[in-house]
Design an enzyme around this catalytic site. Structure first.
Site, PDB file in Angstrom:
ATOM      1  N   ASP A  94       0.792  -1.237   0.000  1.00  0.00           N
ATOM      2  CA  ASP A  94       0.000   0.000   0.000  1.00  0.00           C
ATOM      3  C   ASP A  94       0.821   1.282   0.000  1.00  0.00           C
ATOM      4  O   ASP A  94       0.276   2.360   0.189  1.00  0.00           O
ATOM      5  CB  ASP A  94      -0.955  -0.002   1.197  1.00  0.00           C
ATOM      6  CG  ASP A  94      -0.236   0.099   2.528  1.00  0.00           C
ATOM      7  OD1 ASP A  94       0.823  -0.521   2.683  1.00  0.00           O
ATOM      8  OD2 ASP A  94      -0.747   0.792   3.416  1.00  0.00           O
ATOM      9  N   GLU A  95       2.111   1.186  -0.241  1.00  0.00           N
ATOM     10  CA  GLU A  95       2.940   2.388  -0.266  1.00  0.00           C
ATOM     11  C   GLU A  95       3.958   2.298  -1.387  1.00  0.00           C
ATOM     12  O   GLU A  95       4.496   1.226  -1.646  1.00  0.00           O
ATOM     13  CB  GLU A  95       3.712   2.563   1.045  1.00  0.00           C
ATOM     14  CG  GLU A  95       2.887   2.953   2.231  1.00  0.00           C
ATOM     15  CD  GLU A  95       3.766   3.229   3.430  1.00  0.00           C
ATOM     16  OE1 GLU A  95       4.015   4.424   3.699  1.00  0.00           O
ATOM     17  OE2 GLU A  95       4.196   2.272   4.075  1.00  0.00           O
TER      18      GLU A  95
END
Length: 175
Positions: A94-95
């Site tokens: 998610d990053e």
């Protein structure tokens, strides 16, 4: 992304909206993988034992993780990123760091690109994302965490030293 696993579960289970939710198992040896912002208000955070989470909030809802779903959503997010640049350095599902100095859409300001990416994620995936914009990865990461959830923060080169000097060391990435 903002509370990535928990946000996906809240999106897919609207009946839990506004309630403290944890992705993880409630067993004695269970661990919190992600906590919704409602759960975080009680002090619950990732990597915390499930027993401690339950003590902090007896009404917390536990949902088992669905890693295949999270991986698929991550692929969809990265497809959005690739509309702007091929220079993507993933940190986790998610990053990611994106170098948009030269970008596919010829958008002049990185801030405008961040706004557009956030908008697309919200419209297409029904999730919120936070973004940090700066001239190096360390500052961009700090900026991305600075206004969560659904935040956008810019650390301009002229203000970077003063900004960093004002932060407690606990907010430094990796500390």
């Amino acid at each position: 992304m903002d509370a990535f696993y928990a946000s996906i579960e809240l999106r897919d289970h609207p009946e839990y909206a506004g309630k403290p939710l944890v992705v993880g198992r409630p067993e004695s040896r269970g661990v919190v993988s992600a906590a919704s912002y409602e759960a975080r208000k009680y002090g619950i955070h990732s990597a915390m034992s499930s027993v401690k989470a339950r003590k902090l909030c007896p009404d917390v809802i536990f949902i088992p993780g669905r890693m295949e779903v999270y991986k698929e959503v991550s692929k969809q997010i990265h497809a959005i990123f690739r509309e702007y640049t091929d220079i993507i350095e993933p940190l986790s599902l998610d990053e990611a760091f994106l170098d948009v100095t030269e970008n596919k859409k010829n958008i002049e300001l990185a801030t405008d690109i961040a706004k557009d990416i956030k908008r697309q994620i919200k419209e297409n995936l029904k999730l919120t994302a936070s973004a940090g914009v700066s001239y190096n990865k360390f500052l961009a990461k700090i900026a991305s965490d600075y206004r969560k959830p659904d935040g956008l923060y810019v650390i301009h080169p002229d203000k970077a030293i003063k900004f960093i000097a004002s932060l407690p060391i606990e907010l430094f990435w990796g500390v």
